[in-house]
Design a protein around this motif. Structure first.
Motif, mmCIF file in Angstrom:
data_model
loop_
_atom_site.group_PDB
_atom_site.id
_atom_site.type_symbol
_atom_site.label_atom_id
_atom_site.label_comp_id
_atom_site.label_asym_id
_atom_site.label_seq_id
_atom_site.Cartn_x
_atom_site.Cartn_y
_atom_site.Cartn_z
ATOM 1 N N ALA A 25 44.606 49.031 75.285
ATOM 2 C CA ALA A 25 44.808 50.460 75.018
ATOM 3 C C ALA A 25 44.239 50.825 73.649
ATOM 4 C CB ALA A 25 46.300 50.794 75.087
ATOM 5 N N GLY A 26 44.374 49.917 72.681
ATOM 6 C CA GLY A 26 43.844 50.168 71.339
ATOM 7 C C GLY A 26 42.333 50.298 71.345
ATOM 8 N N LEU A 30 40.312 53.519 70.196
ATOM 9 C CA LEU A 30 39.324 53.451 69.120
ATOM 10 C C LEU A 30 37.944 53.931 69.562
ATOM 11 C CD1 LEU A 30 40.282 50.045 67.490
ATOM 12 C CD2 LEU A 30 40.747 52.326 66.623
ATOM 13 N N CYS A 31 37.671 53.909 70.848
ATOM 14 C CA CYS A 31 36.376 54.346 71.366
ATOM 15 C C CYS A 31 36.374 55.801 71.820
ATOM 16 C CB CYS A 31 35.967 53.447 72.533
ATOM 17 S SG CYS A 31 35.662 51.747 72.044
ATOM 18 N N SER A 32 37.466 56.500 71.660
ATOM 19 C CA SER A 32 37.540 57.879 72.134
ATOM 20 C C SER A 32 36.743 58.821 71.241
ATOM 21 C CB SER A 32 39.001 58.334 72.201
ATOM 22 O OG SER A 32 39.509 58.496 70.894
ATOM 23 N N LYS A 33 36.482 60.022 71.763
ATOM 24 C CA LYS A 33 35.731 61.028 71.004
ATOM 25 C C LYS A 33 36.506 61.474 69.769
ATOM 26 C CE LYS A 33 33.057 62.877 74.823
ATOM 27 N NZ LYS A 33 32.724 64.073 75.610
ATOM 28 N N ASP A 34 37.822 61.604 69.902
ATOM 29 C CA ASP A 34 38.636 62.013 68.757
ATOM 30 C C ASP A 34 38.571 60.982 67.638
ATOM 31 O OD1 ASP A 34 39.420 64.363 69.979
ATOM 32 O OD2 ASP A 34 41.230 63.472 70.855
ATOM 33 N N ALA A 35 38.620 59.725 68.021
ATOM 34 C CA ALA A 35 38.529 58.667 67.011
ATOM 35 C C ALA A 35 37.165 58.697 66.335
ATOM 36 C CB ALA A 35 38.778 57.307 67.651
ATOM 37 N N LYS A 36 36.121 58.959 67.115
ATOM 38 C CA LYS A 36 34.782 59.031 66.544
ATOM 39 C C LYS A 36 34.691 60.170 65.532
ATOM 40 C CE LYS A 36 29.924 59.224 67.735
ATOM 41 N NZ LYS A 36 28.926 59.370 68.785
ATOM 42 N N LYS A 37 35.354 61.289 65.806
ATOM 43 C CA LYS A 37 35.386 62.411 64.851
ATOM 44 C C LYS A 37 36.072 61.995 63.556
ATOM 45 C CE LYS A 37 35.317 66.729 67.415
ATOM 46 N NZ LYS A 37 36.100 67.905 67.801
ATOM 47 N N VAL A 38 37.176 61.295 63.688
ATOM 48 C CA VAL A 38 37.913 60.838 62.511
ATOM 49 C C VAL A 38 37.047 59.893 61.691
ATOM 50 C CG1 VAL A 38 39.893 59.467 61.733
ATOM 51 C CG2 VAL A 38 40.191 61.159 63.533
ATOM 52 N N TYR A 39 36.375 58.942 62.344
ATOM 53 C CA TYR A 39 35.506 58.016 61.622
ATOM 54 C C TYR A 39 34.390 58.759 60.900
ATOM 55 C CZ TYR A 39 37.581 54.696 64.949
ATOM 56 O OH TYR A 39 38.436 53.957 65.705
#
Length: 104
Positions: A25-26, A30-39
């Motif tokens: 799940a992690g 971590l591969c989601s679009k929201d996570a990419k925005k945060v990065y």
């Protein structure tokens, strides 16, 4: 044949299964679009901080160079006025004799 199943610790097996599930799940999270925005936003902020630090360092270096150049000019002017070159041995001897007099 089922004797080895009796030796399995259900607590440790459950912890392992939960770890695998959380890890899977992690990775999805971590591969989601929201996570990419945060990065992306964090990386942009880090780059802004780097630019600020580099600009500040450049200003400090320029100021240090100016101070050094002015100090050299002051020493050159002073030496020209006194028409005496700085002799480190004489200075150390005078300084040591002054310290000895102060101690008395």
């Amino acid at each position: 044949m089922f004797e080895c199943l009796g030796k399995i610790d259900s607590k440790k097996t459950g912890i392992f299964a939960a770890g695998v599930l959380f890890g899977t799940a992690g990775i999805k999270l971590l591969c989601s679009k929201d996570a990419k925005k945060v990065y992306t936003h964090c990386t942009a902020a880090a780059l802004r901080v780097k630019d600020y630090v580099m600009n500040t360092a450049a200003v400090l270096q320029e100021n240090a160079e100016d101070i050094y150049a002015e100090a050299q000019l002051i020493n050159e002017e002073r030496a020209a006025e006194e028409d005496v070159e700085f002799d480190e041995e004489d200075f150390c001897e005078k300084d040591a004799s002054e310290d000895a007099e102060e101690e008395k």
